[in-house]
Scaffold this motif. Structure first.
Motif, PDB file in Angstrom:
ATOM      1  N   LEU A  33       0.945  -1.165   0.192  1.00 29.15           N
ATOM      2  CA  LEU A  33       0.153   0.033  -0.109  1.00 29.15           C
ATOM      3  C   LEU A  33       0.957   1.215  -0.025  1.00 29.15           C
ATOM      4  CD1 LEU A  33      -2.416  -1.303   2.374  1.00 29.15           C
ATOM      5  CD2 LEU A  33      -2.955  -1.204   0.040  1.00 29.15           C
ATOM      6  N   PRO A  34       0.485   2.402  -0.332  1.00 30.66           N
ATOM      7  CA  PRO A  34       1.080   3.739  -0.673  1.00 30.66           C
ATOM      8  C   PRO A  34       1.821   4.173   0.550  1.00 30.66           C
ATOM      9  CG  PRO A  34      -0.795   3.682  -2.163  1.00 30.66           C
ATOM     10  CD  PRO A  34      -1.143   2.702  -0.917  1.00 30.66           C
ATOM     11  N   ASP A  35       1.265   4.003   1.615  1.00 31.91           N
ATOM     12  CA  ASP A  35       1.632   4.370   2.908  1.00 31.91           C
ATOM     13  C   ASP A  35       2.756   3.529   3.469  1.00 31.91           C
ATOM     14  OD1 ASP A  35      -0.058   2.608   3.830  1.00 31.91           O
ATOM     15  OD2 ASP A  35      -1.046   3.822   5.113  1.00 31.91           O
ATOM     16  N   GLY A  36       3.112   2.460   2.884  1.00 29.46           N
ATOM     17  CA  GLY A  36       4.206   1.660   3.486  1.00 29.46           C
ATOM     18  C   GLY A  36       3.687   0.493   4.080  1.00 29.46           C
ATOM     19  N   ASN A  37       2.296   0.450   4.491  1.00 29.34           N
ATOM     20  CA  ASN A  37       1.843  -0.674   4.973  1.00 29.34           C
ATOM     21  C   ASN A  37       1.573  -1.953   3.985  1.00 29.34           C
ATOM     22  OD1 ASN A  37       1.457  -0.132   7.932  1.00 29.34           O
ATOM     23  ND2 ASN A  37      -0.379   1.370   7.165  1.00 29.34           N
ATOM     24  N   THR A  38       1.206  -2.932   4.535  1.00 31.69           N
ATOM     25  CA  THR A  38       0.912  -4.304   3.590  1.00 31.69           C
ATOM     26  C   THR A  38      -0.568  -4.626   4.050  1.00 31.69           C
ATOM     27  OG1 THR A  38       1.901  -5.932   5.117  1.00 31.69           O
ATOM     28  CG2 THR A  38       3.152  -4.884   3.370  1.00 31.69           C
ATOM     29  N   ALA A  39      -1.302  -5.095   3.179  1.00 34.72           N
ATOM     30  CA  ALA A  39      -2.725  -5.882   3.484  1.00 34.72           C
ATOM     31  C   ALA A  39      -2.679  -7.182   3.257  1.00 34.72           C
ATOM     32  CB  ALA A  39      -3.858  -4.940   2.805  1.00 34.72           C
TER      33      ALA A  39
END
Length: 441
Positions: A74-80
């Motif tokens: 994800l663009p903010d550095g997180n993963t889903a």
């Protein structure tokens, strides 16, 4: 490469555009970087990537689809953590493969379910769908409540075969019909394109829906509530009364990843880019429009707006915009307001209306570059096909004086990633200079 957006240039874009992202634990593992990739090396850098079916008896088109679990970036550095449909028996990908067939084809889709829940594929817009050779049926529990819109494959290794005749052209979704508020939200969806008998360069069997087959693009819009995905990963129930998306994606990516090439190496589970790369309209050399296939798999309207042109809507939900007598009812739209579950077929052109150039300059004083804030894609001049040396230390991704015009969701709260602005369903239309040049070698 379409933009030469590499991992390092992505990080420059992120650093330039994102505030400090909200911290969240969305997955207990990083994105898996090994194993089979969802993006074959033969992918074109931009445009729709059709999955090739196997040939079956009597000309059948056969797709094997496998449910998988995996992670996306994800663009903010997180993963889903996600569920997804993969092509054949490949590794996880998001979204599912784009299934392309021709009008009149006998289509067979074999679902192999590896999930811990029964799962299925529903085909909205298709008629007389069979499940294991008999008409597909609603499934109900002992209290008579619907649990699935079609017959599912059993959990943990079950298989089911769906078949139908693609009897009319258009753009369609395919998605899980089983517990869809969970399974579709988790990522069980993809696009189905039925090409008309008139030819693959037409949206429908109408001469006025012809488009340039090299300029066909997908805009598949979706959303993620990270708390739902976390609960599913943990094997726990999620209360849908608390459902609240915090991420919105285009073709399974958020900006700036959305403008990277199809099959970008740092996005091994997210194979589809969303950049629209075109030439401007020219009555002799480039007369045909481009084609955008919009799909909304979310829970709310997505008012998507490509700047720089109005689109001509020629079909919705797999039906051409015409009356009973076949008269044209297409409509020009500034923004494509796609409702949940809808698909819209839109043809578009970009016109160089003023034809500005060094010989026909813009009627304002162009600021000196030393007094300008240089954008990531600026060529150094306001003229298509022209480049100018930039000040020392200034970098650009511009290749040959092409233009970049933004396209984004006009519901501005949806172009965020858990509050990080300008990161969601955003892409660009890239207009290349006319003629042969190094932009398209």
């Amino acid at each position: 490469m379409s933009t030469h957006l590499t991992r390092s240039s992505r990080l420059r874009l992120v650093a330039a555009s994102l505030p400090v992202a909200a911290l969240a634990t969305l997955g207990s593992a990083a994105i898996e970087q090994t194993g089979a990739s969802a993006a074959p090396s033969s992918m074109p850098p931009v445009g729709i990537v059709c999955t090739t079916p196997e040939a079956g008896p009597g000309g059948q088109k056969i797709f094997n689809i496998t449910t998988r679990t995996g992670y996306i970036s994800l663009p903010d550095g997180n993963t889903a953590f996600m569920w997804g449909y993969s092509s054949g028996f490949d590794a996880f990908q998001h979204p599912g493969p784009v299934l392309c067939v021709n009008e009149g084809d006998s289509v067979t889709v074999i679902l192999h379910n590896t999930l811990p829940d029964p799962s299925s594929i529903a085909f909205p817009g298709q008629t007389d769908v069979l499940a294991d050779g008999v008409p597909a049926q609603l499934q109900r529990d002992v209290d008579g409540l619907v649990t699935s819109l079609t017959d599912p494959a059993p959990a943990d290794g079950g298989t089911i075969t769906y078949s139908f005749t693609a009897d009319h052209p258009g753009t369609f979704l395919y998605e899980s019909g089983t517990n869809p508020e969970k399974q579709v939200r988790m990522g069980l969806f993809g696009a189905l394109i039925v090409r008309p008998a008139m030819g693959a360069d037409h949206a429908y069997n109408r001469a006025d829906t012809q488009f340039n087959a090299d300029e066909e693009f997908m805009v598949l819009l979706s959303e993620i509530d990270p708390y739902q995905h976390q609960r599913v990963e943990q094997g726990r129930a999620f209360n849908m009364n608390n459902y609240h998306p915090r991420y919105w994606l285009i073709n399974g990516r958020g900006f700036p990843d959305s403008i990277a090439d199809n099959g970008a190496s740092w996005l091994p589970t997210q194979p589809y880019g969303a950049l629209a790369q075109i030439y401007g309209y020219d009555a002799t050399d480039h007369p045909l429009p481009g084609m955008a296939r919009y799909l909304n798999v979310g829970t709310e309207d997505y008012p998507f707006h490509p700047h720089g042109n109005n689109g001509l809507v020629v079909g919705r939900d797999g039906q051409p915009l015409e009356n009973a007598g076949g008269n044209d009812l297409s409509m020009e739209k500034f923004a494509i307001n796609i409702g949940p579950g809808q698909t819209w077929d839109v043809i578009f052109r970009w016109y160089d209306a003023e034809d500005y150039s060094a010989a026909n300059p813009v009627p304002v004083t162009v600021p000196d570059l030393s007094n300008s804030s240089i954008g990531t894609f600026y060529s150094g001049t306001p003229y298509l096909g022209s480049k100018k040396a930039l000040p020392p230390g200034v970098q650009t991704l511009n290749q040959c004086g092409e233009f970049y015009i933004i396209s984004h969701n006009h519901a501005l709260f949806q172009i965020t990633s858990w509050g990080a602005n300008m990161t969601g369903p955003i892409t660009y239309m890239r207009i290349d200079p006319p003629g042969s040049n190094h932009c398209r070698s």
